[in-house]
Structure formats: C-alpha cells, structure tokens
Design a protein around this motif. Structure first.
Motif, PDB file in Angstrom:
ATOM      1  N   GLN A   1       5.280 -23.998 -42.575  1.00  0.00           N
ATOM      2  CA  GLN A   1       4.712 -24.468 -41.308  1.00  0.00           C
ATOM      3  C   GLN A   1       5.294 -23.702 -40.120  1.00  0.00           C
ATOM      4  O   GLN A   1       4.578 -23.358 -39.180  1.00  0.00           O
ATOM      5  CB  GLN A   1       4.968 -25.962 -41.132  1.00  0.00           C
TER       6      GLN A   1
ATOM      7  N   GLU B   1       2.528 -23.622 -37.242  1.00  0.00           N
ATOM      8  CA  GLU B   1       1.904 -24.941 -37.247  1.00  0.00           C
ATOM      9  C   GLU B   1       2.817 -26.008 -36.639  1.00  0.00           C
ATOM     10  O   GLU B   1       2.367 -27.121 -36.355  1.00  0.00           O
ATOM     11  CB  GLU B   1       1.529 -25.340 -38.681  1.00  0.00           C
TER      12      GLU B   1
ATOM     13  N   LYS C   1       7.226 -31.218 -33.756  1.00  0.00           N
ATOM     14  CA  LYS C   1       6.122 -31.968 -34.342  1.00  0.00           C
ATOM     15  C   LYS C   1       5.631 -31.187 -35.552  1.00  0.00           C
ATOM     16  O   LYS C   1       5.256 -30.018 -35.434  1.00  0.00           O
ATOM     17  CB  LYS C   1       5.000 -32.142 -33.310  1.00  0.00           C
TER      18      LYS C   1
ATOM     19  N   THR D   1       4.158 -31.566 -40.052  1.00  0.00           N
ATOM     20  CA  THR D   1       3.556 -32.394 -41.093  1.00  0.00           C
ATOM     21  C   THR D   1       4.599 -32.693 -42.151  1.00  0.00           C
ATOM     22  O   THR D   1       5.197 -31.779 -42.727  1.00  0.00           O
ATOM     23  CB  THR D   1       2.346 -31.687 -41.732  1.00  0.00           C
ATOM     24  N   ASP D   2       4.823 -33.967 -42.412  1.00  0.00           N
ATOM     25  CA  ASP D   2       5.839 -34.390 -43.379  1.00  0.00           C
ATOM     26  C   ASP D   2       5.323 -34.190 -44.805  1.00  0.00           C
ATOM     27  O   ASP D   2       4.142 -33.877 -45.032  1.00  0.00           O
ATOM     28  CB  ASP D   2       6.197 -35.861 -43.131  1.00  0.00           C
TER      29      ASP D   2
ATOM     30  N   GLY E   1       2.145 -35.900 -45.828  1.00  0.00           N
ATOM     31  CA  GLY E   1       0.934 -35.551 -45.110  1.00  0.00           C
ATOM     32  C   GLY E   1       0.811 -36.174 -43.738  1.00  0.00           C
ATOM     33  O   GLY E   1      -0.126 -35.861 -42.988  1.00  0.00           O
ATOM     34  N   THR E   2       1.749 -37.046 -43.358  1.00  0.00           N
ATOM     35  CA  THR E   2       1.707 -37.666 -42.037  1.00  0.00           C
ATOM     36  C   THR E   2       2.339 -36.743 -40.998  1.00  0.00           C
ATOM     37  O   THR E   2       3.144 -35.866 -41.329  1.00  0.00           O
ATOM     38  CB  THR E   2       2.455 -39.011 -42.026  1.00  0.00           C
ATOM     39  N   THR E   3       1.956 -36.950 -39.739  1.00  0.00           N
ATOM     40  CA  THR E   3       2.527 -36.163 -38.655  1.00  0.00           C
ATOM     41  C   THR E   3       3.836 -36.795 -38.202  1.00  0.00           C
ATOM     42  O   THR E   3       3.903 -38.000 -37.948  1.00  0.00           O
ATOM     43  CB  THR E   3       1.555 -36.100 -37.460  1.00  0.00           C
ATOM     44  N   LYS E   4       4.860 -35.991 -38.131  1.00  0.00           N
ATOM     45  CA  LYS E   4       6.183 -36.466 -37.712  1.00  0.00           C
ATOM     46  C   LYS E   4       6.536 -35.810 -36.379  1.00  0.00           C
ATOM     47  O   LYS E   4       6.461 -34.599 -36.230  1.00  0.00           O
ATOM     48  CB  LYS E   4       7.235 -36.117 -38.765  1.00  0.00           C
TER      49      LYS E   4
END
Length: 240
Positions: A76, A81, A209, A211-212, A215-218
């Motif tokens: 990422q 990203e 910021k 993607t964990d 799949g969630t945004t952290k």
C-alpha cells in the motif's frame, strides 16, 4: 525507552507508535545507538519495517508483526494507497496559503544522504496548507503522495520556507521566546541563558489512513509531541 514511547494502537497484526524526536526508527549501519525497532524486537520477538521516519521527526510510525501484514502494508505504501499527513513549523509564510509542490527529488551528487529537487529525480508530490501564521513562522499541514527520503524538508526548501531547525535544508537557529516577547522578555535569575522553545526538527508525522488486513479502513493519529505543543501555546500567548 518504554517510558518515552506511546502506543497509539495495536492489533495482533501490527503496532502503531508515537515516535519521540531523536530516536532512530531502525538501526543505522554502525549500530551506534538504540532504535525503535530494537525495542520492538525485544518486546515482540520480531517486527517488520513498513515505513520510516527521520531520526528527529516525531510522530506516527507502524510496524508489522508478521510477514503477511508486512507484505500487505508495504504494498500500500509502495503503490501510494496510504494517506500520509504531517504537521510542521516553517520559516515565513508561503505566498499561497495552500498548494501543491510537484518537484522531482534525487540524491545530491556529492553530499551523501542529502537530497535536492532535480528534473532527473523521482516524481515527488507534496500538498501543503497553512493552518496558522505566527509572525515569522507558519504552522503547516502536509500531505505527501509519494514517499521520498526527506521529501517535505526538500520541498519546503525548494519553495523558500524550510522546516524550522533543519540542519540540512535550513538553519539550526532555535526558536526563542525572546524573539516573540521582544521588550517584555526577561531572563530568569535561575537561568544563565535562555532555553529554546524549539531546537530540533519541527516536523511531526500526524495521521495515516490505510486498509487493514480485514479490508476495513483504518485511520490513526498521533498527538503532537509535548515540545511542539508547548511551543504553539507560547505562540498563541505572545503573537497576536
């Protein structure tokens, strides 16, 4: 070292910390001094490097606890990203209160570990926004879209507003209360000389910021370090 480092967030896959200024992110070639990675290896057995901060930059840094997470997060960062935000104090105030610095960066041909803007360098993009003006200084928010070494420092020098106390790209002159209070300043009888409000690189890694693994945004945030906070409080008090 434990008492100096705040853990911002931690999961079974990664750990995020608020690195103090003056501490290496990872060991240098000579193993000359302790690093944050050394402490984490001692605590967790082994951690993986995802990204780095300069020694004198404080703030948010993430390490992976396993190889799969390292691969995911590193990818990422490499593919731009991850959203990366910094805060810093610069000399002067840019003509435009916000803008983008699109200037390629390469290593200096003579000065090792020093970088310059150059057409033959690697593409580098930094967004900036002036949050507050404090006389001859400005408190600025940065978002970097690439991850070049010393990127913010090089880009701010490029537009003529280097980061305060940058010994490579600016000046080491400290921020002094006497320069703010002027005629009202009086040195305490207990002090032989004035103590600087800031005498280290005034740059802080603020937010990330990404993607964990699920799949969630952290979104993570590291509070501004105590020395920067104290300096800003003095600015608010003495500069109208």
């Amino acid at each position: 070292m434990r008492n100096k480092i705040d853990i911002i967030a931690e999961t079974e896959h990664w750990i995020a910390l608020n690195k103090p200024s003056g501490l290496l992110s990872i060991p240098d070639r000579e193993q000359s001094e302790p690093s944050l990675k050394d402490w984490l290896n001692e605590k967790y057995g082994k951690v993986w490097i995802v990204h780095r901060l300069d020694k004198f930059t404080s703030g948010l840094i993430v390490f992976a606890k396993d190889e799969a997470t390292h691969k995911l997060l590193s990818k990422q960062f490499e593919e731009r990203e991850v959203e990366k935000f910094y805060l810093g104090l610069v000399h002067g105030t840019p003509v435009q209160e916000e803008g983008s610095i699109d200037a390629a960066i390469m290593e200096h041909s003579v000065k090792k570990s020093t970088y310059v803007t150059h057409a033959k360098g690697k593409a580098s993009l930094t967004d900036y926004k002036v949050l507050h003006e404090y006389g001859s200084y400005s408190w600025v928010q940065f978002q970097i879209h690439t991850g070049r070494t010393h990127q913010i420092r090089v880009h701010m020098k490029h537009i003529g507003h280097p980061i305060v106390c940058d010994d490579i790209y600016g000046t080491t002159v400290p921020v002094l209360l006497s320069s703010l209070k002027r005629k009202k300043f009086k040195l305490s009888k207990a002090d032989e000389e004035e103590r600087p409000l800031m005498n280290r690189l005034a740059l802080h890694a603020w937010k990330l910021k990404f993607t964990d693994v699920d799949g969630t945004t952290k979104e993570l945030e590291a509070p501004v370090s105590k020395d920067l906070k104290a300096m800003l409080q003095q600015f608010e008090k003495w500069i109208k």
